[in-house]
Design a protein around this motif. Structure first.
Motif, PDB file in Angstrom:
ATOM      1  N   ILE A 252      -8.537  -1.468  10.024  1.00 50.60           N
ATOM      2  CA  ILE A 252      -7.892  -2.037   8.833  1.00 50.60           C
ATOM      3  C   ILE A 252      -7.814  -0.946   7.767  1.00 50.60           C
ATOM      4  O   ILE A 252      -8.819  -0.335   7.428  1.00 50.60           O
ATOM      5  N   PRO A 253      -6.603  -0.690   7.224  1.00 48.40           N
ATOM      6  CA  PRO A 253      -6.474   0.329   6.180  1.00 48.40           C
ATOM      7  C   PRO A 253      -7.328   0.014   4.956  1.00 48.40           C
ATOM      8  O   PRO A 253      -7.591  -1.145   4.633  1.00 48.40           O
ATOM      9  N   PHE A 254      -7.747   1.074   4.262  1.00 49.00           N
ATOM     10  CA  PHE A 254      -8.611   0.963   3.089  1.00 49.00           C
ATOM     11  C   PHE A 254      -8.048  -0.005   2.059  1.00 49.00           C
ATOM     12  O   PHE A 254      -8.777  -0.790   1.459  1.00 49.00           O
ATOM     13  N   PHE A 255      -6.736   0.049   1.825  1.00 51.38           N
ATOM     14  CA  PHE A 255      -6.086  -0.788   0.825  1.00 51.38           C
ATOM     15  C   PHE A 255      -6.443  -2.262   1.018  1.00 51.38           C
ATOM     16  O   PHE A 255      -6.712  -2.976   0.052  1.00 51.38           O
ATOM     17  N   TYR A 256      -6.454  -2.721   2.269  1.00 46.94           N
ATOM     18  CA  TYR A 256      -6.710  -4.135   2.539  1.00 46.94           C
ATOM     19  C   TYR A 256      -8.191  -4.484   2.528  1.00 46.94           C
ATOM     20  O   TYR A 256      -8.583  -5.495   1.957  1.00 46.94           O
ATOM     21  N   TRP A 257      -9.017  -3.666   3.189  1.00 46.79           N
ATOM     22  CA  TRP A 257     -10.426  -4.056   3.247  1.00 46.79           C
ATOM     23  C   TRP A 257     -11.125  -3.877   1.910  1.00 46.79           C
ATOM     24  O   TRP A 257     -12.092  -4.580   1.616  1.00 46.79           O
TER      25      TRP A 257
ATOM     26  N   TYR B 219      -7.450   2.720  -5.042  1.00 44.60           N
ATOM     27  CA  TYR B 219      -7.536   2.209  -3.675  1.00 44.60           C
ATOM     28  C   TYR B 219      -6.194   2.162  -2.955  1.00 44.60           C
ATOM     29  O   TYR B 219      -6.099   1.608  -1.860  1.00 44.60           O
TER      30      TYR B 219
ATOM     31  N   LYS C 147      -4.492   3.744  -0.749  1.00 48.88           N
ATOM     32  CA  LYS C 147      -4.488   4.733   0.324  1.00 48.88           C
ATOM     33  C   LYS C 147      -4.804   4.047   1.643  1.00 48.88           C
ATOM     34  O   LYS C 147      -5.256   2.902   1.675  1.00 48.88           O
ATOM     35  N   VAL C 148      -4.548   4.749   2.715  1.00 52.81           N
ATOM     36  CA  VAL C 148      -4.747   4.187   4.043  1.00 52.81           C
ATOM     37  C   VAL C 148      -6.127   4.522   4.590  1.00 52.81           C
ATOM     38  O   VAL C 148      -6.783   3.689   5.211  1.00 52.81           O
ATOM     39  N   GLU C 149      -6.576   5.725   4.358  1.00 52.64           N
ATOM     40  CA  GLU C 149      -7.868   6.188   4.884  1.00 52.64           C
ATOM     41  C   GLU C 149      -8.958   5.934   3.852  1.00 52.64           C
ATOM     42  O   GLU C 149      -8.695   6.018   2.654  1.00 52.64           O
TER      43      GLU C 149
ATOM     44  N   LYS D 265     -10.232   4.015   7.354  1.00 51.85           N
ATOM     45  CA  LYS D 265     -10.003   2.726   8.007  1.00 51.85           C
ATOM     46  C   LYS D 265     -11.339   2.125   8.421  1.00 51.85           C
ATOM     47  O   LYS D 265     -12.290   2.826   8.723  1.00 51.85           O
TER      48      LYS D 265
END
Length: 88
Positions: free
Chosen positions: A47-52, A37, A39-41, A43
Protein backbone atom coordinates in the motif's frame (compact mmCIF):
# COMPACT_ATOMS: atom_id res chain seq x y z
CA UNK A 1 -19.87 51.81 31.71
CA UNK A 2 -20.63 48.20 32.29
CA UNK A 3 -18.24 46.09 34.29
CA UNK A 4 -16.97 42.70 33.16
CA UNK A 5 -18.46 39.81 35.14
CA UNK A 6 -16.14 38.01 37.49
CA UNK A 7 -15.20 34.46 36.65
CA UNK A 8 -15.23 32.45 39.85
CA UNK A 9 -14.36 29.07 38.33
CA UNK A 10 -10.62 29.62 38.13
CA UNK A 11 -8.57 30.15 35.00
CA UNK A 12 -10.29 29.26 31.75
CA UNK A 13 -7.05 28.25 30.03
CA UNK A 14 -5.36 25.53 32.05
CA UNK A 15 -2.51 23.19 31.07
CA UNK A 16 -4.98 20.31 30.83
CA UNK A 17 -7.15 22.27 28.43
CA UNK A 18 -4.10 23.12 26.33
CA UNK A 19 -3.30 19.40 26.05
CA UNK A 20 -6.92 18.72 25.11
CA UNK A 21 -6.71 21.34 22.39
CA UNK A 22 -3.47 19.90 21.05
CA UNK A 23 -4.95 16.39 20.98
CA UNK A 24 -7.87 17.67 18.91
CA UNK A 25 -5.78 19.96 16.69
CA UNK A 26 -2.94 17.54 15.76
CA UNK A 27 -4.98 15.41 13.30
CA UNK A 28 -6.07 18.53 11.41
CA UNK A 29 -2.50 19.69 11.00
CA UNK A 30 -1.34 16.22 9.97
CA UNK A 31 -4.02 15.88 7.30
CA UNK A 32 -3.90 19.45 5.99
CA UNK A 33 -0.13 19.35 5.48
CA UNK A 34 -0.45 17.26 2.31
CA UNK A 35 3.12 17.88 1.17
CA UNK A 36 4.40 15.79 4.07
CA UNK A 37 2.67 12.62 2.89
CA UNK A 38 2.06 13.10 -0.86
CA UNK A 39 4.42 10.32 -1.95
CA UNK A 40 4.35 6.67 -2.87
CA UNK A 41 7.34 5.34 -0.93
CA UNK A 42 7.67 3.73 1.59
CA UNK A 43 5.09 1.09 0.85
CA UNK A 44 3.53 -0.98 3.62
CA UNK A 45 2.37 -4.43 2.51
CA UNK A 46 2.04 -3.06 -1.01
CA UNK A 47 0.00 0.00 0.00
CA UNK A 48 1.50 3.38 -1.00
CA UNK A 49 2.50 5.74 1.82
CA UNK A 50 -0.19 8.26 0.85
CA UNK A 51 -2.96 5.80 1.74
CA UNK A 52 -1.59 4.03 4.79
CA UNK A 53 -0.51 7.33 6.37
CA UNK A 54 -4.09 8.59 6.18
CA UNK A 55 -5.49 5.33 7.53
CA UNK A 56 -2.99 5.42 10.39
CA UNK A 57 -4.25 8.89 11.28
CA UNK A 58 -7.78 7.54 11.55
CA UNK A 59 -6.59 5.30 14.38
CA UNK A 60 -4.33 7.98 15.89
CA UNK A 61 -7.21 10.48 15.81
CA UNK A 62 -9.45 8.01 17.60
CA UNK A 63 -6.90 7.56 20.38
CA UNK A 64 -6.27 11.31 20.67
CA UNK A 65 -10.00 12.02 20.83
CA UNK A 66 -10.43 9.43 23.59
CA UNK A 67 -7.54 11.01 25.52
CA UNK A 68 -9.05 14.48 25.09
CA UNK A 69 -12.47 13.27 26.24
CA UNK A 70 -11.02 11.53 29.28
CA UNK A 71 -9.02 14.62 30.24
CA UNK A 72 -12.07 16.85 29.73
CA UNK A 73 -14.24 14.67 31.99
CA UNK A 74 -11.54 14.60 34.65
CA UNK A 75 -11.17 18.40 34.41
CA UNK A 76 -14.93 18.92 34.67
CA UNK A 77 -15.17 16.64 37.70
CA UNK A 78 -12.31 18.45 39.40
CA UNK A 79 -13.86 21.85 38.68
CA UNK A 80 -17.30 20.80 39.93
CA UNK A 81 -15.88 19.25 43.10
CA UNK A 82 -13.79 22.37 43.74
CA UNK A 83 -16.84 24.54 43.21
CA UNK A 84 -18.95 22.33 45.51
CA UNK A 85 -16.25 22.29 48.17
CA UNK A 86 -15.81 26.06 48.07
CA UNK A 87 -19.51 26.77 48.60
CA UNK A 88 -19.75 24.68 51.77
Amino acid sequence: MSEAPEVSGGPVVTPVRVVIGLCLFAPFVAMLWVGSYAKVEPKFIGIPFFYWYQMAWVLISTVLTMVAYTLWRRDQRARSSAKGGASR
